[in-house]
Design a protein around this motif. Sequence first.
Motif, short mmCIF file in Angstrom:
data_model
loop_
_atom_site.label_atom_id
_atom_site.label_comp_id
_atom_site.label_asym_id
_atom_site.label_seq_id
_atom_site.Cartn_x
_atom_site.Cartn_y
_atom_site.Cartn_z
N ASN A 1 40.38 1.59 75.87
CA ASN A 1 39.35 1.45 74.84
C ASN A 1 37.94 1.60 75.41
OD1 ASN A 1 41.56 0.70 73.17
ND2 ASN A 1 40.14 -0.43 71.87
N HIS B 1 30.13 -7.71 65.52
CA HIS B 1 31.59 -7.60 65.47
C HIS B 1 32.16 -6.60 66.47
CE1 HIS B 1 30.65 -9.40 61.54
NE2 HIS B 1 31.87 -9.88 61.56
N ARG B 2 31.32 -5.75 67.06
CA ARG B 2 31.82 -4.73 67.98
C ARG B 2 31.12 -4.77 69.34
NH1 ARG B 2 30.91 0.37 67.13
NH2 ARG B 2 32.73 1.03 68.29
N HIS B 3 30.63 -5.94 69.72
CA HIS B 3 29.98 -6.02 71.03
C HIS B 3 31.03 -5.82 72.12
CE1 HIS B 3 27.51 -7.31 74.35
NE2 HIS B 3 26.46 -7.36 73.55
N LEU C 1 34.37 -8.24 72.84
CA LEU C 1 35.74 -7.77 72.59
C LEU C 1 36.56 -7.76 73.87
CD1 LEU C 1 35.06 -4.83 70.11
CD2 LEU C 1 35.84 -7.12 69.59
N GLU D 1 35.56 -2.54 62.62
CA GLU D 1 36.14 -2.14 63.90
C GLU D 1 36.30 -0.63 63.91
OE1 GLU D 1 39.72 -4.27 64.62
OE2 GLU D 1 38.80 -6.25 64.40
N SER D 2 36.77 -0.11 65.02
CA SER D 2 37.02 1.33 65.15
C SER D 2 38.52 1.56 65.21
CB SER D 2 36.35 1.89 66.41
OG SER D 2 34.96 1.85 66.28
N GLU E 1 27.33 -4.67 62.83
CA GLU E 1 28.24 -3.97 63.74
C GLU E 1 28.12 -4.53 65.16
OE1 GLU E 1 28.60 0.61 65.11
OE2 GLU E 1 29.04 0.17 63.02
N ASN E 2 26.92 -4.87 65.58
CA ASN E 2 26.76 -5.44 66.92
C ASN E 2 27.43 -6.80 67.02
OD1 ASN E 2 25.47 -5.50 69.63
ND2 ASN E 2 24.35 -7.21 68.74
N SER F 1 31.20 4.19 65.58
CA SER F 1 32.13 3.50 64.69
C SER F 1 32.62 4.45 63.61
CB SER F 1 31.45 2.29 64.04
OG SER F 1 30.40 2.70 63.19
N GLU G 1 35.28 -0.11 74.66
CA GLU G 1 34.59 -1.36 74.97
C GLU G 1 34.87 -1.81 76.40
OE1 GLU G 1 36.36 -0.86 72.27
OE2 GLU G 1 35.01 -1.07 70.56
#
Length: 649
Positions: A213, A535-537, A541, A67-68, A532-533, A266, A215
Amino acid sequence: MADNTSNGTIYGCPAETAEFYITFQMYLLICSAVILIIFSFTTKRTNLCTGLFQGRPGLITPMNYLESPKNRWAYTAAYGVLTIAVLNMILTGGNTNSVPEPSYIIQLKTILLVLLYGLLYYPVLAAVTVNSILSYTIGWLHLCLIFGVQVAETVDCALSQQGLAVLMGMYIPSYACVLFLLINFPVQTYRLIRYRRSKTSLLENGEFFLKHNYEAKHVCKLFNKNKKQVCPESPVATDKLQKLRCRLKSLWAKLVYQRVEGYVYSTRIVTTFTVAVIVIYAVAVLIYGVFLPIIDGLVYNAVQRNKGQFDSGELILYKVFRVCFIVSIGIAFLYNLLSIAFMLDQYRKDHLDLQKGIHTRVPPMTQSGNIFWMMNFINYAGYQVAYLLWGFFIQSVVILIIVSVISLLITILAIGHELEAVLKWTIGHFGPSILILLVLYLIHFLLSWLVFLQDKGANLAANNRRLLFNFVYFMFIYNILIGAFSALLRVGKGIVFGVLYIGRLDSSNLPRSVNLLFDPGYRAYVGMLHVENAHRHPVMLTFINLLVIEAEIRKRMLAVETCEENMASSTSSTLVDAEEGTVLPRSCSFVGGERRQRARRKWAVLFTVLNNPSLAKHRKTQLQKSQVDALDLNEDNKGLGMSSVAICT
């Protein structure tokens, strides 16, 4: 760790000094272990024996790599501090003595050294992750100890004043990161002290995510048209300067790096390239500090051998080589900075394409297994730094050879007054061949454009076919000769682009059919993108946060209903709800306005179902009714089956 070996002419510790710093750093390792144990009691376990000691101690982490986090630049600075360990290993070579040892012993010592350095700097990262007054206080003190020991060891192990200057120049970026954390930790501590009582709920956290955020903003931008910035067109002198600035920015964005508003890299990507820049800079300074004195010594010896002849050929050659050495290292460093900018831009493009399901450059996730992608995700950061460092070395050497050969040839020919003769010989031997190739290329282009294609190339449809077939026939044999030369050029181009792209993991020099099998760097890059894609789409999110907000609202509404039912017959004091205009029990007044939100939600559902009748069958009540009907049908089928069995028997 301290070391009693020297590196070139700038670094080396006496045996007693090395033993003192090794002992002191062992105590620091014990302190690090104690700090990590303290930090572990601030975290609860999530799976193993959660009821034992209220779930404490738990396993702490240096950083959330999926995550960021909010403190992205604090993590980046902490990794900049960790770079000190990498630089120490480069200086000492990973050995603790100069006695020859078997290779397996060296490998085991290297692994142990990596673990010890990781443990030594772990509390700095853990302090940011724990994010508490205690963690920042302890982390600040530990960072002061590490910084003090590092500076003292550098001063004591420098072999000369010039060596000390080189070492300090190497560590400048890392020391800047230390300074940032020494300021950031007290600031974060003050923030936690001031706002320690303001606890946020899940609903407030979800609403903050939707407002601030990346996202959530990205999902909002998906519903809006992209508006491109247009450069101003004005004849006024002041506006001309603004127009020129805008044009230069557009050129930079087109050629090097284009910023996408709202996109956030990230934390792992930022820390990886920060460490890469610091390491490459430090190695460049180290190369200057080690090799420039050697070249200056050669120049000095040439002057001593040719007293009174400062324009001798030997001295001029040494001076030319010195300039070429400085220029080659500088060009290689600047090129790697540009490569990092290109890689960041390409990584963002590939990441956004993956979010849209586009796989024009990046192989799809189905091409390999999840274990494969996770393994390469773990390898990415270290591989990227190592590939960039090797690329810097190789590019420096290649640029030095090319620049030196060209400069020395020009210098020698200029001194011997033979430059004009060499140019005439080169043009006489290679000029006709190059001219013929250019003429043939021009003929190919003109014939293909005006004769062999219909509508002057607007359509890929052959024209004048008889003439085309004759031209192809007569060019066949000659193209064999040209192809032989072209094959050699292809090998040369492959070497050139292989050297230029050796540090770029986003592009593989191998064919696409085998790049995942035989290119571990490209594998790591693709694995990083896929994990990363996953878990961070941004859409995923944002949807999850909407579900969290929905669940929290329903929880509060249920609390209101329960409270109202329990307090309906109560004689306790009441409070008028300003939003609803009704009287609620004082203990239920914290949820004022929930009933109005519930009414709005029911109206929204009714409006949606009326405008989309096909959605009615997907309502929860209809689904439950369908499930009941399905169960009844299954029971009837079972009864029919039993009857059939009875009849058959």
